[in-house]
Design an enzyme around this catalytic site. Sequence first.
Site, PDB file in Angstrom:
ATOM      1  CD  GLU A 138      -2.028  13.115  17.239  1.00 33.94           C
ATOM      2  OE1 GLU A 138      -1.475  13.101  18.346  1.00 33.94           O
ATOM      3  OE2 GLU A 138      -1.936  12.173  16.426  1.00 33.94           O
ATOM      4  CB  SER A 173       2.982  -3.012   5.554  1.00 32.29           C
ATOM      5  OG  SER A 173       2.737  -2.108   6.603  1.00 32.29           O
ATOM      6  CB  SER A 216      -1.767   9.911  13.703  1.00 35.28           C
ATOM      7  OG  SER A 216      -2.347  11.124  13.242  1.00 35.28           O
ATOM      8  CD  GLU A 222      -6.058   0.047   6.455  1.00 29.29           C
ATOM      9  OE1 GLU A 222      -4.877  -0.236   6.758  1.00 29.29           O
ATOM     10  OE2 GLU A 222      -6.395   1.180   6.080  1.00 29.29           O
ATOM     11  CD  GLN A 246      -2.769   1.081   2.534  1.00 28.51           C
ATOM     12  OE1 GLN A 246      -2.992  -0.008   3.060  1.00 28.51           O
ATOM     13  NE2 GLN A 246      -3.341   2.179   2.969  1.00 28.51           N
ATOM     14  N   GLY A 247       0.828   2.030  -1.080  1.00 26.19           N
ATOM     15  CA  GLY A 247       1.641   3.234  -1.200  1.00 26.19           C
ATOM     16  C   GLY A 247       0.843   4.487  -0.913  1.00 26.19           C
ATOM     17  CE1 TYR A 248      -3.845   4.319  -0.786  1.00 27.36           C
ATOM     18  CE2 TYR A 248      -4.928   4.593   1.340  1.00 27.36           C
ATOM     19  CZ  TYR A 248      -4.986   4.248   0.000  1.00 27.36           C
ATOM     20  OH  TYR A 248      -6.175   3.838  -0.541  1.00 27.36           O
TER      21      TYR A 248
END
Length: 410
Positions: free
Chosen positions: A391, A170, A389, A253, A135-137
Site C-alpha cells: 500500500e 531484524s 508494504s 537497500e 535498522q530502527g525504522y
Amino acid sequence: MDESESRDGQVADESFAAEVRQWLAENLTGEFGKLKGTGGPGSEHEFFEERLAWDRHLAAAGWTCLGWPAEHGGRGVGMGQHVAFHEEYAKANAPARVSHVGEELLGPTLIAFGTEEQKRRFLPGIRNVTELWAQGYSEPGAGSDLAGVATTARLADGKWVINGQKIWTSLAHVAQWAFVLCRTEPGSTRHQGLSFLLVPLDQPGVTVRPIQQLTGTSEFNEVFFDDAVTDADLVVGEPGEGWKVAMGLLTFERGVSTLGQQIGFARELRGIVDLARANGAHRDPAIRERIARAYVGLRVIRAHAMRTLDAVDAGTSGGEASVAKLLWANWHRDLGALAMDVRGAAGLVAPVADSAGIPGDVRDPEHLELDEWQRLFLFTRADTIYGGSDEIQRNIISERVLGLPREARP
C-alpha cells in the site's frame, strides 16, 4: 562510452566473476562448506556464529564492501563487478551474510551523509565485521509509513536521550548498534523534525524482545528505548534532516544486492519444478501455467532491477525502487503458495518434537520441524509487508512519481 570501452568493461567484469568463482570454490570447503544454503529470511538462526566467522573470513580476504571507495576500506569496484560478485556468491549457494545491514545499508549511507569522524569510527568495524548493525525504522504506529515516527530524542548534557519503541527490528538481538529514526523537534509532524541517530544497543536503557514468527524462529524484535542515550555528534546529517538520510538509505537497500537475491529465487523455482516432476504435479495444466508465469515474472524482476541500478548510477532514480519492491515481494509470496500446491496434501503436516526428540505440543511453533517449502510459504506471507508494504509503495509511486493527489489521511 564507445563499443570498445563497453567490450573492455564486459571482459573485465567476466574476469572478475571468474576470480570470485575460483575463490569461493577454494574457500567454501571444510567447515565453511557445511554452511552452504544456510541462513537467510526465515532461517537467520541457522549457524549464526559459524556464518559470522565466514563473514570475517571474507573480510580478511578483501571480499566485503566491494563498492565502497578505496579510501574507506573498499575496493571501489564498478557496478558490473559488484553485480558479478553478488551473482557468483548466490550461484555458489554461499551462506547468507550476517553483516548485510552494516555493509549494504549503513556503510554507503555514512559515506554519503556522515561526517569524517563518523566514517573513521564506524566504517572499519563494518568492513571487518567486528560490529553488527540493526535498522530502527518501523514502530507499532508507523510501520511502512515512516513519516509517522513517534520515538523521540532530545539533547541533554551532550547526549541524545531517546524514548520510544521500534518493531520488526531484524537481528537486533545480535547487533551492537542500531541506526534509529527519531523525532527530535517537538511538535513536528510527518517528514519534518526527524533525525537519524547511531545508538549503542548494549546499555541499560535498551530492551530487546524477540518476536516469534509463524516459522518458529525469531529474527525480528521489538526494541524499547527508555532514556537510552547516544553522543550528541552521532547524528548522521543535520538534526531535523533525518528523512533525507533515511530515504537515501532505502535507495541503497534496494540496490545491487537484490540481483543476488534473484539467483536465490531462481534456485527456489528450480527446486519447485524438480518437486513437481518427482511427484507428478507437473501433469496439472494449472500448475504448469503457474510455473511458466513464475519464470517470466523472474525475468521481469531482473530486467527492472538492472534498469533501477542504471537510474541510481546516473542519479536519475525516481520510483524504480518502489516498483522493484512490489514486483519481487508479490512474486515471492506467490512462489510460496505455488510450492505448497505442488507439495500437495503432505505439505499440510509438520512433525513436532522437543529437544529430546519426543513428540511435543503442536501448539508450540518452536518445535515445528518445517521442510523448506513449508518455511518458504509461511515466511513469504510477510514479503508484501516488511520493508515497505504494498500500500505504501503504491502511494509513493502515485504521489511522488505520477503526481496524483495525496491519499486522504485522518
